[in-house]
Write a protein that holds these residues in place. Structure first.
Motif, mmCIF file in Angstrom:
data_model
loop_
_atom_site.group_PDB
_atom_site.id
_atom_site.type_symbol
_atom_site.label_atom_id
_atom_site.label_comp_id
_atom_site.label_asym_id
_atom_site.label_seq_id
_atom_site.Cartn_x
_atom_site.Cartn_y
_atom_site.Cartn_z
ATOM 1 N N ILE A 84 60.047 67.867 39.105
ATOM 2 C CA ILE A 84 59.715 68.320 37.585
ATOM 3 C C ILE A 84 60.623 68.007 36.376
ATOM 4 C CG2 ILE A 84 59.389 70.468 36.137
ATOM 5 C CD1 ILE A 84 56.894 70.000 37.762
ATOM 6 N N ARG A 104 59.325 71.189 31.091
ATOM 7 C CA ARG A 104 58.579 72.583 31.205
ATOM 8 C C ARG A 104 58.437 72.980 29.822
ATOM 9 N NH1 ARG A 104 58.727 74.905 36.273
ATOM 10 N NH2 ARG A 104 59.960 73.854 37.719
ATOM 11 N N ASP A 105 57.331 73.811 29.349
ATOM 12 C CA ASP A 105 56.856 74.193 27.982
ATOM 13 C C ASP A 105 58.043 75.785 27.943
ATOM 14 O OD1 ASP A 105 55.604 76.209 29.422
ATOM 15 O OD2 ASP A 105 53.491 75.628 28.809
ATOM 16 N N GLU A 154 58.001 78.020 30.433
ATOM 17 C CA GLU A 154 58.470 77.448 31.808
ATOM 18 C C GLU A 154 57.210 76.780 32.901
ATOM 19 O OE1 GLU A 154 61.408 77.400 33.139
ATOM 20 O OE2 GLU A 154 61.958 77.614 31.294
ATOM 21 N N MET A 155 56.207 76.767 32.198
ATOM 22 C CA MET A 155 55.121 75.889 32.945
ATOM 23 C C MET A 155 55.390 74.435 32.948
ATOM 24 S SD MET A 155 52.945 77.941 34.095
ATOM 25 C CE MET A 155 51.488 77.110 34.241
ATOM 26 N N PRO A 156 55.490 74.003 33.950
ATOM 27 C CA PRO A 156 55.884 72.393 34.034
ATOM 28 C C PRO A 156 54.691 71.465 33.043
ATOM 29 C CG PRO A 156 55.133 73.261 36.267
ATOM 30 C CD PRO A 156 54.866 74.363 35.160
ATOM 31 N N THR A 157 55.213 70.543 32.256
ATOM 32 C CA THR A 157 54.561 69.803 31.525
ATOM 33 C C THR A 157 54.494 68.220 31.772
ATOM 34 O OG1 THR A 157 56.423 69.477 29.980
ATOM 35 C CG2 THR A 157 54.544 71.104 29.495
#
Ligand code: ADP
Length: 366
Positions: A106, A109-110, A113-116
């Protein structure tokens, strides 16, 4: 983390021997590729971005599509700093297939903490794969030869055994003591040769026409312990089994592997102590490591590699019975699973056999 304009960094990235990419999960496109990516694949960032998502994923080999999808899921749900490796085929701009070894992690992340974005680096392993394929074919040929030779040796050997038996029956009273003894030698040697040939046949059969399945090592080891119950009780062996993994494997072969390692740990015990054996598993980055620890006689340093060769033994039949094929079986089984096996040992203190098996999903083909 962001990709920023930094001349020094760009230079380093473009000089890299690895292809490098940053894939944006929200946009579904690559937002960065370095020069080596373009040199290896033949696609520039613009050309990649002109493709639909379907076209882009169509560049991965059909046999590995399912694995790629699982890998993406794994990368997306990976933890901070976790690196996930994968080997796959990718269609180059010139239409040829390239084997790639990629390492993904990764990258961004946004705020939730969501992977972007994830980043990956890869190298071209086509040449290595081609050598591996040729070696595999050669090995197969040799095994085929060993199988046929062993198979054909069985018939004349059976004749020797039967004739020796007949001879013994008919001439028992006539033969003097050394005559009977010589006949005994013929019978014993033929029986031993039968064991060796059987071992060789089993060795050649390992992995033949088998399918990978999802195997629970806890169940397999428990079954092995059930099979070994008589010897475990007889030797008062204490066996501790830790939590073992589930993995993509060949069940019958894994059972033979665990059985060989546990029965050796019991067989090569010290006369002065009951066998104490510990089986444990540890999760590595992309593999499982299993260990089989005993308190037995140990293995001299200079034999730590040789013992995995076929028919290699360190003891006479009168000390410890065996054919010297058990560990060769183990090595072949571990290699069949793309893993490694080795031993660490101290004489008269004990040995620990370690083996690794990649932590891959059952759909993994190679
Ligand atoms: P076999 O058990 O038929 O002799 P293997 O291939 O299983 O053949 O083992 C090869 C040799 O490695 C054995 O003869 C023994 O000397 C050594 N060995 C294997 N396992 C152990 C162990 N757990 N402790 C000590 N020595 C071992």
């Amino acid at each position: 983390m962001k990709i920023t304009n930094n001349t020094f960094r760009d230079k380093v990235l473009d000089l890299s021997v690895n292809g490098i990419y940053v894939y944006d999960l929200t946009k579904g496109i690559n937002v960065y590729v370095n020069q080596q990516y373009t040199s290896l694949t033949g696609y520039s960032l613009n050309e990649l971005n002109e493709m639909t998502q379907e076209q882009f994923f169509g560049l991965f080999h059909p046999d590995e599509q399912e694995m790629i999808a699982k890998h993406m899921e794994e990368v997306v749900s990976s933890e901070l700093g976790q690196v996930i490796e994968i080997e796959y085929r990718f269609k180059k701009a010139d239409g040829s297939w390239m084997w790639c070894l990629s390492r993904d992690a990764i990258f961004d992340r946004d705020k939730d903490e969501m992977p972007t974005q994830f980043m990956g680096t890869f190298i071209d392993i086509t040449a290595r794969k081609s050598i591996e394929k040729k070696l595999k074919a050669k090995n197969k040929e040799l095994e085929e030869f060993a199988y046929i030779a062993a198979h054909d040796l069985q018939a004349p050997l059976n004749t020797i055994i039967s004739v020796a038996e007949l001879f013994n029956l008919q001439y028992k009273g006539v033969l003097d003591e050394s005559g009977s003894q010589f006949l005994g030698f013929i019978s014993d040697a033929s029986m031993r040769m039968t064991d060796l040939i059987r071992g060789l046949l089993d060795y050649s059969r390992i992995g033949r026409g088998k399918k990978l399945t999802w195997v629970d090592c806890n169940t397999v080891v428990n079954n092995v312990l059930d099979d070994l119950r008589a010897v475990i009780n007889k030797t008062n062996a204490n066996i501790e089994i830790g939590e073992l993994p589930q993995l993509a494997g060949y069940e019958t072969e894994l059972r033979l592997l665990f059985q060989n390692l546990i029965s050796n740990a019991i067989k090569f015990r010290k006369p002065s102590a009951n066998p104490c054996i510990q089986v444990a598993a540890k999760k590595g980055n992309s593999h499982w490591m299993l260990s089989f620890k005993d308190n037995g006689i140990g293995i001299p340093e200079e034999y730590k590699e040789q013992i995995f060769n076929i028919f290699q033994r360190l003891h006479s039949q009168s000390e410890y019975k065996g054919t010297g094929i058990g560990l060769a079986h183990c090595r072949k089984i571990v290699e069949l699973h793309n893993g490694e096996i080795w031993v660490e040992s101290q004489r008269y203190i004990g040995s620990t056999f370690y083996l690794t098996i990649p932590d891959t999903k059952p759909c993994l083909k190679n």
